[in-house]
Design a protein around this motif. Structure first.
Motif, mmCIF file in Angstrom:
data_model
loop_
_atom_site.group_PDB
_atom_site.id
_atom_site.type_symbol
_atom_site.label_atom_id
_atom_site.label_comp_id
_atom_site.label_asym_id
_atom_site.label_seq_id
_atom_site.Cartn_x
_atom_site.Cartn_y
_atom_site.Cartn_z
ATOM 1 N N LEU A 88 44.359 58.151 55.508
ATOM 2 C CA LEU A 88 44.342 58.177 54.272
ATOM 3 C C LEU A 88 44.102 56.809 53.691
ATOM 4 N N ARG A 89 45.153 55.844 54.229
ATOM 5 C CA ARG A 89 45.196 54.438 53.666
ATOM 6 C C ARG A 89 43.817 53.934 53.883
ATOM 7 N N LEU A 90 43.113 54.000 55.215
ATOM 8 C CA LEU A 90 41.996 53.569 55.529
ATOM 9 C C LEU A 90 40.958 53.916 54.462
ATOM 10 N N LEU A 91 41.010 55.050 54.046
ATOM 11 C CA LEU A 91 39.980 55.735 52.999
ATOM 12 C C LEU A 91 40.172 54.921 51.567
ATOM 13 N N ARG A 92 41.415 54.714 51.437
ATOM 14 C CA ARG A 92 41.869 54.144 50.166
ATOM 15 C C ARG A 92 41.487 52.611 49.796
ATOM 16 N N MET A 93 41.242 51.997 51.072
ATOM 17 C CA MET A 93 41.032 50.497 51.003
ATOM 18 C C MET A 93 39.799 50.072 50.188
ATOM 19 N N LEU A 144 42.184 43.839 38.250
ATOM 20 C CA LEU A 144 41.472 44.062 39.639
ATOM 21 C C LEU A 144 42.415 44.299 40.693
ATOM 22 N N ARG A 145 42.206 45.201 41.499
ATOM 23 C CA ARG A 145 43.162 45.627 42.612
ATOM 24 C C ARG A 145 42.625 45.586 44.079
ATOM 25 N N HIS A 146 43.184 44.706 44.698
ATOM 26 C CA HIS A 146 42.361 44.488 46.030
ATOM 27 C C HIS A 146 43.362 45.346 47.124
ATOM 28 N N THR A 154 48.655 45.591 49.032
ATOM 29 C CA THR A 154 47.850 45.520 47.523
ATOM 30 C C THR A 154 47.931 44.535 46.665
ATOM 31 N N ARG A 155 47.020 43.654 46.252
ATOM 32 C CA ARG A 155 47.324 42.486 45.522
ATOM 33 C C ARG A 155 46.554 43.179 44.122
ATOM 34 N N PRO A 193 38.127 37.058 50.629
ATOM 35 C CA PRO A 193 37.311 37.840 49.587
ATOM 36 C C PRO A 193 37.390 39.096 49.324
ATOM 37 N N LEU A 194 37.023 39.574 48.397
ATOM 38 C CA LEU A 194 37.299 40.959 47.658
ATOM 39 C C LEU A 194 36.472 41.992 48.485
ATOM 40 N N LEU A 195 35.054 41.631 48.669
ATOM 41 C CA LEU A 195 34.090 42.317 49.444
ATOM 42 C C LEU A 195 33.242 41.408 50.234
ATOM 43 N N THR A 196 32.825 41.896 51.398
ATOM 44 C CA THR A 196 31.811 41.268 51.990
ATOM 45 C C THR A 196 30.775 41.994 52.590
ATOM 46 N N THR A 197 29.641 41.471 52.938
ATOM 47 C CA THR A 197 28.405 42.408 53.451
ATOM 48 C C THR A 197 28.755 42.905 55.004
#
Length: 184
Positions: free
Chosen positions: A83-88, A97-99, A105-106, A151-155
């Motif tokens: 469930l945590r994997l799905l929430r990432m 903004l929450r990462h 969790t930041r 980074p927040l998101l990567t390709t």
């Protein structure tokens, strides 16, 4: 039972007129859908949890309740991990903004955000130590140097591997939230 964290609201995809299509902007939202790699990995982990739960049931039938309790607790930990994997991922609201990572969790309030921008840089492939050239969504904060921030998101994450259009759409949406709330 619908699992709200599995899918982003469809208004992100359908909103051509506004990058911030929500009426309730106080609620934390993920501005993109989880990728097929993330959902597939979570499904495999949940499949493993079902086998562990079956093993706990078999242990109970052999009259060892304390051992079954330990195995059952292990299955609950595996389910919580799935469930945590799905929430990432990255979540946005009018507050900031929450990462969300697997263990950490930041949250960055919009008042501390200078900019959110897409940069071309070496990125980690599926979170492993190997790096490849790709795009990343970088967060620049007032209180932290840019070099320290992941980074927040990567390709090349579980959400966007092989889906560059989805990365561009998600990055544009997060940048729109930052542009809207960062100037306040």
């Amino acid at each position: 039972m619908p699992l709200s964290f599995l899918t982003a609201d469809r208004t992100f995809e359908a909103a051509a007129e506004s990058p911030l299509p929500y009426d309730d902007r106080e609620r934390w939202r993920r501005p993109y859908r989880p990728g097929p790699w993330r959902v597939g990995a979570a499904a495999l982990v949940l499949l493993l949890a079902s086998f562990v739960l079956f093993a706990a049931m078999a242990i109970v039938l052999t009259d060892s309740v304390s051992s079954a309790g330990a195995v059952f607790a292990g299955a609950l930990v595996v389910i919580a991990g799935a469930l945590r994997l799905l929430r990432m991922g990255v979540w946005v609201s009018s507050r900031g903004l929450r990462h969300v990572g697997f263990l950490v969790t930041r949250t960055a309030p919009w008042a501390r955000v200078i900019s959110v921008r897409t940069v071309q840089q070496p990125v980690r492939w599926l979170g492993l130590p190997r790096t490849v050239q790709g795009q990343a969504l970088a967060l620049v904060r007032k209180d932290r140097p840019t070099a320290d921030a992941p980074p927040l998101l990567t390709t090349h994450t579980l959400d966007f591997l092989g889906r560059p259009a989805a990365f561009d759409r998600a990055a544009d949406t997060v940048e729109a939230w930052a542009a809207e709330y960062g100037r306040r």
